[in-house]
Write an enzyme that holds these catalytic residues in place. Structure first.
Site, PDB file in Angstrom:
ATOM      1  N   ASP A 195      -0.321   5.130   0.944  1.00  0.00           N
ATOM      2  CA  ASP A 195      -0.627   6.099   1.998  1.00  0.00           C
ATOM      3  C   ASP A 195      -0.689   5.423   3.365  1.00  0.00           C
ATOM      4  O   ASP A 195      -1.433   4.461   3.568  1.00  0.00           O
ATOM      5  CB  ASP A 195      -1.952   6.804   1.705  1.00  0.00           C
ATOM      6  CG  ASP A 195      -1.870   7.671   0.464  1.00  0.00           C
ATOM      7  OD1 ASP A 195      -1.040   8.598   0.459  1.00  0.00           O
ATOM      8  OD2 ASP A 195      -2.606   7.420  -0.497  1.00  0.00           O
ATOM      9  N   ASP A 253       0.856  -1.178   0.000  1.00  0.00           N
ATOM     10  CA  ASP A 253       0.000   0.000   0.000  1.00  0.00           C
ATOM     11  C   ASP A 253       0.900   1.239   0.000  1.00  0.00           C
ATOM     12  O   ASP A 253       2.098   1.141   0.294  1.00  0.00           O
ATOM     13  CB  ASP A 253      -0.886  -0.047   1.249  1.00  0.00           C
ATOM     14  CG  ASP A 253      -1.722   1.202   1.422  1.00  0.00           C
ATOM     15  OD1 ASP A 253      -2.419   1.583   0.461  1.00  0.00           O
ATOM     16  OD2 ASP A 253      -1.664   1.802   2.508  1.00  0.00           O
TER      17      ASP A 253
END
Length: 220
Positions: free
Chosen positions: A16, A14
């Site tokens: 953020d 991922d």
């Protein structure tokens, strides 16, 4: 305390909250959106992380037409892409990204391609060659589609992959994909990932002779 060691063939990352700390931008943009729509900004911020914007809007305003959520999301993406103030790398992200440069890995993010590029650049991080962005999927996290596409793109089975995630939606997506999950940061701590780190300085990467990836996770 000895390090925990996890073994994988590929890593799915991922962005953020996992590689890039963009909380300042996210909170500025979503506070404005919540106020424009008569919502409590603090309540809204509890559900914004991990999902694509339209999916968050559908959770917060369940009776609103989805086409309006998609229209608002386009505005939100433009606002977020234009705002890089306070975007910084998660601790250890630069060393971690260089350590895995020659190993199978992909970015799997709810951001679109433009936003992902802007934030990785602002944080001074190398962009993985394989990117699964908002344009790549038909369903947002917590749907597992993005992680499954990342695994397929790298040529590995889900069970061979480890996901790095910070949010409830992202961790749920990784589990639904049949993958193990390393939780990163405070949001992940209470979500029972397979392993948890405060930041990426707690991880040492080793390439095994058989091509697999060894993650040495130290306690703090």
């Amino acid at each position: 305390m000895p390090a925990t060691v996890l073994t994988a063939r590929a890593l799915l990352l991922d962005m953020d909250g996992t590689l890039v700390n963009s909380d300042a931008v996210v909170e500025r943009c979503w506070r404005r959106w919540a106020l424009r729509n008569g919502l409590d900004p603090e309540a809204a911020l509890k559900v914004v992380h991990g999902r694509q914007g339209y999916a968050t809007m559908a959770v917060l305003l369940p009776d609103r037409p989805m086409e309006q959520n998609h229209a608002d999301n386009r505005v939100m993406l433009a606002e977020e892409t234009a705002d890089t103030a306070g975007v910084v790398p998660i601790g250890g992200a630069d060393v971690f990204m260089e350590a895995i440069a020659a190993l199978p890995h992909a970015l799997v993010t709810s951001a679109d391609r433009a936003l992902a590029q802007v934030r990785m650049t602002a944080a001074g991080l190398r962009m993985p060659e394989l990117q699964v962005t908002a344009e790549s999927v038909g369903a947002s996290k917590p749907d597992p589609e993005g992680f499954l596409k990342g695994a397929a793109g790298l040529g590995f089975e889900p069970a061979d992959c480890i996901v790095f995630e910070d949010s409830e939606a992202g961790i749920a997506a990784g589990r639904a994909a049949g993958m193990r999950v390393v939780g990163v940061g405070p949001r992940a701590a209470a979500l029972s990932p397979d392993a948890h780190v405060e930041d990426l300085t707690q991880i040492r990467v080793e390439a095994a002779a058989d091509g697999s990836v060894l993650l040495h996770i130290s306690a703090r």
